[in-house]
Enzyme design. Structure first.
Site, PDB file in Angstrom:
ATOM      1  N   ASN A 129      -2.706  19.024   1.872  1.00 16.46           N
ATOM      2  CA  ASN A 129      -3.686  18.149   2.516  1.00 16.46           C
ATOM      3  C   ASN A 129      -3.310  17.874   3.980  1.00 16.46           C
ATOM      4  O   ASN A 129      -4.115  18.080   4.890  1.00 16.46           O
ATOM      5  CB  ASN A 129      -3.790  16.841   1.712  1.00 16.46           C
ATOM      6  CG  ASN A 129      -4.641  15.806   2.415  1.00 16.46           C
ATOM      7  OD1 ASN A 129      -4.246  15.253   3.435  1.00 16.46           O
ATOM      8  ND2 ASN A 129      -5.825  15.567   1.883  1.00 16.46           N
TER       9      ASN A 129
ATOM     10  N   LYS B 294       5.188   1.944   8.473  1.00 14.65           N
ATOM     11  CA  LYS B 294       4.027   2.719   8.916  1.00 14.65           C
ATOM     12  C   LYS B 294       2.817   1.801   9.121  1.00 14.65           C
ATOM     13  O   LYS B 294       2.118   1.884  10.123  1.00 14.65           O
ATOM     14  CB  LYS B 294       3.719   3.765   7.841  1.00 14.65           C
ATOM     15  CG  LYS B 294       2.748   4.824   8.242  1.00 14.65           C
ATOM     16  CD  LYS B 294       2.529   5.794   7.095  1.00 14.65           C
ATOM     17  CE  LYS B 294       3.839   6.463   6.684  1.00 14.65           C
ATOM     18  NZ  LYS B 294       3.646   7.426   5.589  1.00 14.65           N
TER      19      LYS B 294
ATOM     20  N   SER C 287      -7.255   4.935   4.732  1.00 16.65           N
ATOM     21  CA  SER C 287      -7.219   4.247   3.435  1.00 16.65           C
ATOM     22  C   SER C 287      -7.581   2.773   3.632  1.00 16.65           C
ATOM     23  O   SER C 287      -8.295   2.183   2.818  1.00 16.65           O
ATOM     24  CB  SER C 287      -5.826   4.332   2.815  1.00 16.65           C
ATOM     25  OG  SER C 287      -5.692   5.517   2.056  1.00 16.65           O
TER      26      SER C 287
ATOM     27  N   THR D  37      -4.750  12.224   7.421  1.00 16.82           N
ATOM     28  CA  THR D  37      -3.316  12.302   7.751  1.00 16.82           C
ATOM     29  C   THR D  37      -3.087  13.376   8.818  1.00 16.82           C
ATOM     30  O   THR D  37      -2.448  13.118   9.848  1.00 16.82           O
ATOM     31  CB  THR D  37      -2.492  12.589   6.480  1.00 16.82           C
ATOM     32  OG1 THR D  37      -2.795  11.558   5.534  1.00 16.82           O
ATOM     33  CG2 THR D  37      -1.014  12.609   6.770  1.00 16.82           C
TER      34      THR D  37
ATOM     35  N   LYS E 195       5.161   2.411  -3.050  1.00 20.81           N
ATOM     36  CA  LYS E 195       5.045   3.829  -3.420  1.00 20.81           C
ATOM     37  C   LYS E 195       5.233   3.956  -4.918  1.00 20.81           C
ATOM     38  O   LYS E 195       5.887   3.110  -5.531  1.00 20.81           O
ATOM     39  CB  LYS E 195       6.125   4.661  -2.693  1.00 20.81           C
ATOM     40  CG  LYS E 195       5.742   6.106  -2.517  1.00 20.81           C
ATOM     41  CD  LYS E 195       4.750   6.285  -1.392  1.00 20.81           C
ATOM     42  CE  LYS E 195       4.392   7.720  -1.151  1.00 20.81           C
ATOM     43  NZ  LYS E 195       3.654   7.877   0.112  1.00 20.81           N
TER      44      LYS E 195
ATOM     45  N   LYS F 268       0.853  -1.181   0.000  1.00 23.68           N
ATOM     46  CA  LYS F 268       0.000   0.000   0.000  1.00 23.68           C
ATOM     47  C   LYS F 268       0.891   1.233   0.000  1.00 23.68           C
ATOM     48  O   LYS F 268       1.874   1.280   0.744  1.00 23.68           O
ATOM     49  CB  LYS F 268      -0.836  -0.030   1.294  1.00 23.68           C
ATOM     50  CG  LYS F 268      -1.838   1.073   1.430  1.00 23.68           C
ATOM     51  CD  LYS F 268      -3.178   0.676   0.837  1.00 23.68           C
ATOM     52  CE  LYS F 268      -4.147   1.822   0.750  1.00 23.68           C
ATOM     53  NZ  LYS F 268      -3.859   2.760  -0.359  1.00 23.68           N
TER      54      LYS F 268
END
Ligand code: NAD
Length: 433
Positions: free
Chosen positions: A222, A95, A359, A191, A107, A71
């Site tokens: 964001n 994470k 997410s 976030t 990523k 992810k």
């Protein structure tokens, strides 16, 4: 060039060796985590509006999938490079493990200045990238999301393109989508909200009064905008905020609602990207991004790009608490300088994990075909962030180590146990006794 910018991936994996000392796991697990699973590089041909053709380079890196499908976000930036994407994928693995969600890390990115593209060019480029990586990703293998200069609308285009390729509706291929296209309530500010919940735990531990605390936020996108807004609503004094053009500063505190309003005028209504900066509107004293980092504040929140706190400026950082809303804002060398100076750094893999956590909620909702209410998202996110923040804090206290090393110990233990469960040399070489 500051330390760490040369090879940000090597800088990232050095943190593991420090944590390994305190994590009771097999050395083979550590070795495995130093190498990404797979790396894809693609060339995306883009027909420009004037009829010319440009070729853009894109990457997708999957770091580790032991605990679940990988992810991680997709970044559009002219400075994207493979080592940066490898480092970002690596951080995603840790994470997801820090907050205990069943994903590995990945990523992606495209080397592009998206602000120079028209809306139609941006859509074609986003769809073109998915056409190139469609066989590499999947709702059960690798699930992208937004990152710097990508947003919900771009995620919607990507989901649509992937669904066309598969000839079926596949909302779980990507998270951070617009809500009408299967996005989740609460993903937009997740976030910043996750980072805010970390600060609230610290506030409880220290008996802080919000109105006594001055905060500076670098990067008003964001992530940065939302931590600024939530802390401001609680009475914290947000004295400085910035974007790529520069920062604004008011010792008595900025009106964050006005800053958001200013940004949104250009950000959402007319353009995909904010083309103007509040820096240009005389809203407060103008300072530079590097001056913002050196301000005499109680909490510093780097929320833009990597390596902004490095050996050139670490000694000048005055804030006693740094919350890493961005990924990798502090280099390895700077980290040691700040730790020696007694600073408390809430590390990126914990501080910004709220995004991937919601997410995950979005992915679960897409797979089950059932939508959760906003209050449910907030309650579950708050529970996870508070629980894992306190687990990391307890490890820091127990071993007298930094919060960063403690966060790596916590996640390394989870990933290490999963790798060990598949068998290591110790198991395979033992003679069955
Ligand atoms: P964004 O594109 O929404 O915002 C980025 C902000 O940084 C913008 O305000 C931009 O003007 C500013 N900026 C760019 N270059 C800058 C510079 N040199 N100096 C100061 N400001 C600069 O991006 P975002 O999604 O908010 O991501 C910011 C950071 O948070 C990144 O490190 C990203 O990896 C991390 N992050 C984001 C999410 C997410 O869900 N969006 C999740 C986890 C981590």
């Amino acid at each position: 060039m500051a330390d760490g910018e040369q090879n940000i991936f090597m800088d990232a994996i050095r943190r593991l060796d420090k944590a390994f000392e305190y994590a009771a796991i097999d050395e083979e697990a550590l070795e495995k985590l130093k190498h990404p699973n797979s790396i894809l590089q693609v060339s995306i041909p883009l027909r420009m509006d004037d009829g010319s053709l440009k070729i853009y380079k894109g990457y997708r890196v999957q770091h580790d999938s032991t605990r679940g499908p990988t992810k991680g976000g997709i970044r559009y930036h002219p400075r994207v490079d493979i080592n940066e994407i490898k480092a970002l994928a690596f951080w995603m693995t840790f994470k997801c493990a820090v907050v205990g969600i069943p994903f590995g890390g990945a990523k992606g990115g495209i080397v592009v200045d998206p602000k120079k593209l028209s809306r139609l060019e941006l859509e074609r480029l986003s769809r073109g990238f998915i056409q190139k990586i469609a066989d590499f990703i999947g709702p059960e293998t690798d699930i992208p999301a937004p990152d710097v200069y990508t947003n919900a609308m771009i995620m919607g285009w990507m989901m649509d393109e992937y669904s066309k390729i598969r000839r079926q509706h596949v909302p779980a291929i990507i998270t951070g989508k617009p809500i009408p296209l299967g996005g989740s309530e609460g993903r937009e500010d997740a976030t910043g909200r996750g980072a805010y919940y970390c600060i609230k735990e610290l506030e409880k531990k220290n008996g802080w009064k919000p109105e006594d605390k001055k905060v500076a936020v670098q990067g008003f996108g964001n992530a940065g905008m939302n931590i600024a807004r939530l802390l401001y609503n609680d009475g914290y004094r947000i004295v400085a905020v910035s974007d790529s053009k520069g920062a604004i500063y008011n010792e008595n505190g900025l009106d964050i609602d006005k800053c958001i309003e200013r940004k949104k005028i250009t950000h959402q209504v007319n353009h995909v990207y904010s083309r103007e900066s509040f820096y240009e509107y005389n809203m407060a004293e103008n300072i530079s991004n590097s001056e913002l980092l050196r301000l005499d504040v109680d909490i510093l929140a780097p929320a833009a790009l990597e390596n902004v706190i490095n050996s050139n400026n670490a000694e000048d950082i005055l804030a006693p608490v740094i919350i890493e809303v961005a990924n990798g804002p502090t280099t390895y060398k700077a980290d040691d300088i700040l730790y020696a100076a007694g600073k408390l750094i809430i590390p990126d893999i914990l501080a910004n994990a709220g995004g991937v956590t919601v997410s995950y909620f979005e992915w679960v909702q897409n797979k089950s075909g059932f939508r959760w209410k906003l209050e449910e998202i907030h309650t579950r996110l708050q529970e996870i962030m508070a629980r894992e923040f306190n687990a990391v804090y307890a490890l820091k206290e127990k071993h007298n180590i930094s919060m960063r090393t403690a966060a790596y110990v916590h996640s390394l233990t989870r990933i290490g146990k999963a790798i060990e469960a598949q068998g290591t040399s110790k198991y395979f070489l033992s003679k069955g006794e």
